[in-house]
Write a protein that holds these residues in place. Structure first.
Motif, PDB file in Angstrom:
ATOM      1  N   SER A   3       5.515  19.082   2.170  1.00  0.00           N
ATOM      2  CA  SER A   3       5.619  20.841   2.880  1.00  0.00           C
ATOM      3  C   SER A   3       5.784  21.609   1.908  1.00  0.00           C
ATOM      4  CB  SER A   3       7.257  20.493   3.879  1.00  0.00           C
ATOM      5  OG  SER A   3       8.077  19.869   3.303  1.00  0.00           O
ATOM      6  N   GLU A   4       5.763  22.477   2.657  1.00  0.00           N
ATOM      7  CA  GLU A   4       5.957  23.599   1.667  1.00  0.00           C
ATOM      8  C   GLU A   4       6.757  23.758   1.074  1.00  0.00           C
ATOM      9  OE1 GLU A   4       5.150  28.999   2.708  1.00  0.00           O
ATOM     10  OE2 GLU A   4       5.803  27.428   4.370  1.00  0.00           O
ATOM     11  N   SER A  32       0.503  -0.978   0.249  1.00  0.00           N
ATOM     12  CA  SER A  32       0.154   0.015  -0.163  1.00  0.00           C
ATOM     13  C   SER A  32       0.634   1.030  -0.177  1.00  0.00           C
ATOM     14  CB  SER A  32      -0.905   0.738   1.578  1.00  0.00           C
ATOM     15  OG  SER A  32      -0.364   0.149   2.383  1.00  0.00           O
ATOM     16  N   ASP A  33       1.492   1.031   0.194  1.00  0.00           N
ATOM     17  CA  ASP A  33       3.267   1.832   0.240  1.00  0.00           C
ATOM     18  C   ASP A  33       3.522   3.140  -1.269  1.00  0.00           C
ATOM     19  OD1 ASP A  33       2.453   3.131   2.986  1.00  0.00           O
ATOM     20  OD2 ASP A  33       4.382   1.264   3.318  1.00  0.00           O
ATOM     21  N   PHE A  34       3.790   1.962  -2.018  1.00  0.00           N
ATOM     22  CA  PHE A  34       4.031   2.938  -3.132  1.00  0.00           C
ATOM     23  C   PHE A  34       2.752   3.972  -4.102  1.00  0.00           C
ATOM     24  CE2 PHE A  34       6.633  -0.868  -1.902  1.00  0.00           C
ATOM     25  CZ  PHE A  34       8.038  -0.073  -1.608  1.00  0.00           C
ATOM     26  N   GLN A  45       8.486  21.380  -0.370  1.00  0.00           N
ATOM     27  CA  GLN A  45       8.626  20.472  -1.357  1.00  0.00           C
ATOM     28  C   GLN A  45       7.845  20.182  -2.058  1.00  0.00           C
ATOM     29  OE1 GLN A  45       7.091  16.976   1.527  1.00  0.00           O
ATOM     30  NE2 GLN A  45       9.235  16.055   0.215  1.00  0.00           N
ATOM     31  N   LEU A  49      11.740   4.412   3.550  1.00  0.00           N
ATOM     32  CA  LEU A  49      10.648   4.118   2.949  1.00  0.00           C
ATOM     33  C   LEU A  49      10.772   3.602   1.645  1.00  0.00           C
ATOM     34  CD1 LEU A  49       7.534   3.820   3.073  1.00  0.00           C
ATOM     35  CD2 LEU A  49       7.496   6.346   2.212  1.00  0.00           C
ATOM     36  N   SER A  50      11.732   3.495   1.441  1.00  0.00           N
ATOM     37  CA  SER A  50      12.435   3.171   0.065  1.00  0.00           C
ATOM     38  C   SER A  50      13.273   2.155  -0.331  1.00  0.00           C
ATOM     39  CB  SER A  50      13.784   4.607  -0.312  1.00  0.00           C
ATOM     40  OG  SER A  50      13.176   4.984  -0.575  1.00  0.00           O
ATOM     41  N   ASP A  61      10.635   6.105  -2.855  1.00  0.00           N
ATOM     42  CA  ASP A  61       9.537   5.370  -2.229  1.00  0.00           C
ATOM     43  C   ASP A  61       8.664   5.632  -3.212  1.00  0.00           C
ATOM     44  OD1 ASP A  61       9.916   8.065  -1.688  1.00  0.00           O
ATOM     45  OD2 ASP A  61       8.338   8.182  -0.758  1.00  0.00           O
ATOM     46  N   ARG A  91       1.492  11.360  -1.087  1.00  0.00           N
ATOM     47  CA  ARG A  91       1.922  11.711   0.231  1.00  0.00           C
ATOM     48  C   ARG A  91       1.871  13.487   0.563  1.00  0.00           C
ATOM     49  NH1 ARG A  91       2.908   7.973   1.313  1.00  0.00           N
ATOM     50  NH2 ARG A  91       4.538   6.513   0.780  1.00  0.00           N
ATOM     51  N   GLU A  92       1.833  13.591   1.281  1.00  0.00           N
ATOM     52  CA  GLU A  92       1.906  14.897   2.112  1.00  0.00           C
ATOM     53  C   GLU A  92       2.887  15.946   1.966  1.00  0.00           C
ATOM     54  OE1 GLU A  92       0.837  15.619   6.688  1.00  0.00           O
ATOM     55  OE2 GLU A  92       0.416  17.631   6.517  1.00  0.00           O
ATOM     56  N   GLY A 145      13.411  13.345  -3.391  1.00  0.00           N
ATOM     57  CA  GLY A 145      14.011  12.555  -3.059  1.00  0.00           C
ATOM     58  C   GLY A 145      13.725  11.206  -2.816  1.00  0.00           C
ATOM     59  N   ILE A 190      12.602   8.648   4.416  1.00  0.00           N
ATOM     60  CA  ILE A 190      11.838   8.279   3.291  1.00  0.00           C
ATOM     61  C   ILE A 190      13.177   7.332   2.947  1.00  0.00           C
ATOM     62  CG2 ILE A 190      12.557   9.763   0.792  1.00  0.00           C
ATOM     63  CD1 ILE A 190      11.625  12.148   1.775  1.00  0.00           C
ATOM     64  N   GLN A 210      12.411   0.007   2.768  1.00  0.00           N
ATOM     65  CA  GLN A 210      11.655  -0.668   3.784  1.00  0.00           C
ATOM     66  C   GLN A 210      12.290  -1.799   4.096  1.00  0.00           C
ATOM     67  OE1 GLN A 210       7.470  -1.520   2.286  1.00  0.00           O
ATOM     68  NE2 GLN A 210       7.824   0.774   1.374  1.00  0.00           N
ATOM     69  N   PRO A 261      10.078  29.552  -0.366  1.00  0.00           N
ATOM     70  CA  PRO A 261       8.792  28.709   0.335  1.00  0.00           C
ATOM     71  C   PRO A 261      10.230  28.484   1.575  1.00  0.00           C
ATOM     72  CG  PRO A 261       9.017  27.676  -1.451  1.00  0.00           C
ATOM     73  CD  PRO A 261      10.095  28.952  -1.733  1.00  0.00           C
ATOM     74  N   ARG A 305       6.687  13.723   5.607  1.00  0.00           N
ATOM     75  CA  ARG A 305       6.301  14.721   5.314  1.00  0.00           C
ATOM     76  C   ARG A 305       8.380  15.518   5.761  1.00  0.00           C
ATOM     77  NH1 ARG A 305       6.883  20.052   7.849  1.00  0.00           N
ATOM     78  NH2 ARG A 305       5.409  21.641   6.414  1.00  0.00           N
ATOM     79  N   ASN A 306       8.872  16.201   5.009  1.00  0.00           N
ATOM     80  CA  ASN A 306      10.437  16.522   4.512  1.00  0.00           C
ATOM     81  C   ASN A 306      10.255  17.895   4.332  1.00  0.00           C
ATOM     82  OD1 ASN A 306      13.069  17.182   3.803  1.00  0.00           O
ATOM     83  ND2 ASN A 306      13.063  14.999   2.943  1.00  0.00           N
ATOM     84  N   PRO A 307      10.453  18.952   5.405  1.00  0.00           N
ATOM     85  CA  PRO A 307      10.481  19.959   4.927  1.00  0.00           C
ATOM     86  C   PRO A 307      11.512  20.631   4.268  1.00  0.00           C
ATOM     87  CG  PRO A 307      11.246  19.620   7.382  1.00  0.00           C
ATOM     88  CD  PRO A 307      10.978  17.818   6.952  1.00  0.00           C
TER      89      PRO A 307
END
Lengths: 617, 617
Positions: A12-13, A3-5, A15, B253-254, A154, A9-10, A151, B250, B256, B546, B536-538
């Protein structure tokens, strides 16, 4: 399907802003029409390997270089690809995650759809395991939306990172046939591109219609040769690491009480460490290639560092930063020999817990001397390419401990009169390779993705996408394709007296060239780095403003443009022809003959298999 | 003088650009004329401590708040400082390097010179040791040039980080007298500002004319109370760490296949870890304050993590990221007790190598259970504030090892059927604290530096510079000064049966408020963070575009503005007065009396020393 791929994704500003960035294409790839010019057929850098490689790759060795040119380019032999039937292409992440990888997929997707909306791009989910199991995700604009210029790997994931055993190769072949793929794009480093070359050969042999294309994506920066100037991810990783190293340098200078020993990810070669040293100016860099060349033992290195610590103490400096490439441990002769012996015993089926009791007396003595944590790490299972698990061997701690012991000894014996030596150890790698990719890596990867399409559209099999002239702006980049077989070398193993078995041809990691300009740059500054604390902070990776368009020293300093120089040679040859036309004077002809005889003789000697052991460029 | 301090540095392109940045001043500090309004005299948050603190600080306890206002502000009682005689001011870095520290010096220098060009700012070279030894460097525009908006404390350095023993306090006094200083500005965190308060009291007692001012600069973010909303450096450090954590997320997740255990610098309290969790959304955060409140043992925590690993494995997830504040080890009851016992034995003069054999049977059993590396780290010499060397205790490795052991046990007993658990450990701290400061930290520090001047110009001793309303833009910031004695608490120690000695009043690190809004924000999201991988990647810290103006959640979410609310109360009281004027109806007067009687009674009860054990806000 996991389910992860590929799920949105949420972001950030920052991103989100990055997701809106659209890389530029070089002029040759703009528009829908591209010309392909084929160069001369290729050989490999080491003449003595050519025969072995050509035997192993009868279908794919010696293929010509391909150059992609503007439709309007005035090149007589170039052909325009006019037919763009719908293609079915698969893409797989087959190596360690490296910033920019997602943009290869994006570039490929855009190029495919630009030329035929009916074409399909399938991503293999879960890396090579997904390839073998035919787990796919169709790449769409929606799927890509939150992965552009981001990056990690994922979007699709990665797993085993090899396509090598007979079963694996067979599974890949079956997948490509079942899925009716016209092309398979393999994204990875040295090992993955060797696997891609093998797959291309096997597919050609099996008359499988799937063409295999490789893309040079590895943070290690060690897939370097005549055709490949740098790899996707190297720029970002060096910049993130340099940011951290320089922060640590400033920390060291502020408190003036610690020596920081920092090990850097980058596998066998020291490219990452060398580039980071040039960006951040730490006090010392223990370059694996130097250690290997000078055959320095662990005690030599310890003494070297201790002498530096002592020299700095005499100037009242009790802080410093020492960089250590993770490959160093394999460059130290006695540790390498120990690792080889451990590896040999394991191959004989001896269990890990029994290995130490089977070591030779010499290896056993060294092993027992080492601190327990290192012993445990040396015994770890090797990587898929049979090398030690470099990321898990804490060479920085070993060196810090040995230096501390030696400094204490010198202190007790009155040889050192400074303050007590204190070390703090770091390993930088995982925290860099998931980074948002730099603009350079975004652009480079995106362009490579486009090139993959054109390679497939030209019907080529067993090629790697290449971009050269990279140190210049994107509008000067040259796009092409080169057969990975031309990048291969053959390792010869000395297994015992008289036995010199020959290894499988493969693309091997390029070591730092100790005669190269990048290394020279470091050498010039090394002594002032050591004593004068010229720490430089490149700062966090920027996407706007100063520094956003910076490129690595490694890329900018070297005379790369091999392709350009090959063209230059062609011009010289043409010029000789045009001067020495029928009707020219006897003297001119005589001079030409004499000169050319001498040139060809020199080149013949240099290119003979017996001439030295060539290193790949 | 050490050659490394205050010398011009080679700056990178980005550093140069940052050096050109000039922070804005809030309206009240613009121009050369500033009004000072004094508020009510202060008390401390814990009423039961007031008496002890007032006895220890007879000269400096209960001083009123000071507010700095525009010259044109319509406040009847405010006084304008018109005289600006030349001042001689010393400044010293007295705590761990924290990004932005240099800007305090710059702001102070600019404010001093703006009001009188004959004023002199002396930096103490080499931190507190420089203060004791009177080693100074005159701060000039040239000296500052390459340090503006730059990270580290390398302009002047830092050393012992304490001014506490009688000899140290005496040396500081002598220095200030010998150098004829009108003011001494101490830049640091909780401990340094406690020392600053003590110094102010001692100087007042000794009729020394040097006024002492503190500045809240600490990456830990734990100098938080009614008057201080955040600390210089916290913003930057959280952003650099969040960048790295999200890169690791990340990465996880890549591939796993790994659980990353990341320990974060931040001393006893978990502010840095909490903020980073909110910025990067890792799967788990083991908050020290939660562990302490629930009295979770190391085994409880291990079980908690293992259950999470198992729950994720059931969803086919074999990766994750766990954040661990470095203070966690002191929050775990049995480890804290063990550390206390070790500390007690050391204070009895028992040598490190003999401590383990002197432990009580219970502590000894725990000690022997722990892996050797942790035993060695627990035995390290304590910090100057008597706490354990948190940065050196690898709690993340301990937990990873315990989790691995437990997962293997579950696997062997058939309770866990997933893939093998693999962990990789990190400690993030040193690589963040030398960072280029964020715009927020640059601005905040620069403004604080200016305020220090105005405190000295107003002749105040024993104050800390404060800025409130920080979550709003700089033009809404409120500038003031508060006595550190009002931020103090008194710790009571239970040394044995019946004995309750009272500790010295000091500013103690504020723990994460488990009833606060920041924690609440985490709690709301914790279960989705755990299971859904909402990483989330700031991104890397940006200076343009931004994200460049982002502020921490910790700052933005909390209802801070304590000063504003104090003013609001004044308005209510005034309003009651204006409604209930002589001539109002009996009913109105009756209602007012009854209501106010009830209000005053409730507040009297709540403010009585016997009412609960107040935590500082």
């Amino acid at each position: 399907m996991e389910s992860d791929f590929g799920i949105p994704r949420e972001l950030s500003e920052l991103q989100k802003k990055r997701a809106e960035y659209h890389p530029e294409l070089p002029p040759c790839l703009q528009g829908t029409t591209v010309r392909v010019e084929f160069g001369d057929s290729t050989t490999c850098a080491d003449p003595s390997s050519a025969h072995v490689i050509s035997q192993a790759f009868p279908n794919t060795f010696g293929q010509p270089l391909a150059h992609f040119l503007r439709a309007t380019a005035k090149v007589p032999d170039a052909q325009i690809i006019t037919e763009h039937p719908p293609l079915r292409v698969g893409v797989v992440f087959c190596g360690r995650q490296s910033p920019g990888g997602h943009n290869v997929v994006w570039g490929l997707y855009n190029a495919i759809k630009l030329h035929n909306l009916d074409s399909v791009l399938l991503g293999f989910v879960g890396g090579t395991e997904g390839l073998f199991a035919q787990r796919t995700l169709e790449i769409t604009e929606e799927v890509l939306a939150t992965y552009k210029n981001q990056g990690g790997f994922d979007l699709l994931g990665r797993t085993v990172d090899q396509i090598r055993t007979t079963e694996q190769v067979k599974a890949a072949l079956t997948s490509c046939q079942d899925l009716k793929l016209d092309g398979l794009v393999i994204i990875g480093g040295v090992t993955s591109n060797s696997d891609a070359a093998q797959l291309a050969e096997t597919f050609a042999e099996a008359k499988c219609s799937t063409k295999v294309v490789g893309v040079p994506v590895t943070l290690n920066g060690d897939l370097k040769n005549q055709f490949v100037e740098t790899n996707v991810g190297f720029d970002t990783v060096c910049r993130v690491n340099s940011q951290l190293i320089s922060n640590v340098c400033i920390d060291a200078l502020s408190a003036q009480k610690y020596y920081y020993f920092i090990r850097l990810m980058g596998r066998k070669a020291s490219h990452v460490a060398l580039e980071c040293a040039l960006q951040s100016h730490p006090n010392m860099l223990i370059l694996g290639e130097e250690v290997a060349l000078s055959k320095l033992t662990i005690f030599d290195i310890t003494k070297h560092i201790c002498d530096a610590v002592q020299a700095r103490a005499e100037k009242d400096k009790y802080h410093g930063v020492v960089l250590i490439p993770e490959g160093l441990v394999e460059s130290i002769p006695e540790l390498y020999a120990l690792l080889q012996e451990i590896h040999g015993l394991r191959n004989q089926g001896i269990l890990t817990e029994n290995i130490s009791s089977h070591l030779s007396p010499w290896a056993s003595a060294l092993f027992e001397f080492l601190p327990p944590f290192i012993r445990k790490q040396l015994l770890l299972h090797p990587e898929s390419d049979d090398s030690a698990q470099l990321s898990q061997i804490e060479t920085e701690k070993l060196l810090a401990q040995l230096v501390e012991t030696e400094m204490n000894r010198r202190m007790n014996e009155g040889l050192y009169k400074g303050k007590k030596f204190n070390a703090i150890c770091h390993f930088f790698g995982y925290q860099a390779r998931g980074s948002l990719p730099s603009k350079f890596d975004c652009d480079y990867a995106y362009v490579l993705g486009h090139i993959c399409y054109h390679i497939l559209a030209a019907g080529l099999n067993g090629y790697m996408a290449t971009v050269t002239n990279l140190k210049h702006p994107v509008n000067k980049w040259r796009c092409g394709a080169a057969p990975p077989t031309a990048m291969m070398t053959v390792k010869r193993y000395w297994g015992g007296p008289g036995a010199i078995p020959i290894g499988k041809p493969a693309i091997h990691p390029a070591a730092v060239d100790l005669k190269g300009k990048v290394y020279e740059l470091l050498r010039q500054k090394a002594s002032s780095f050591l004593m004068d604390d010229l720490y430089r902070n490149p700062g966090p990776l920027q996407f706007e403003g100063p520094g956003a368009d910076a490129k690595t020293y490694t890329l900018c300093v070297e005379d790369q443009d091999y392709m350009g120089r090959i063209k230059k040679l062609q011009e010289y040859l043409d010029k000789v022809k045009s001067i020495v036309k029928p009707g020219c004077s006897h003297d001119v002809l005589k001079a030409a003959l004499s000169s050319m005889a001498s040139v060809t003789e020199v080149l013949s000697v240099m290119s003979a298999p017996s001439f030295g052991n060539h290193q790949p460029l």
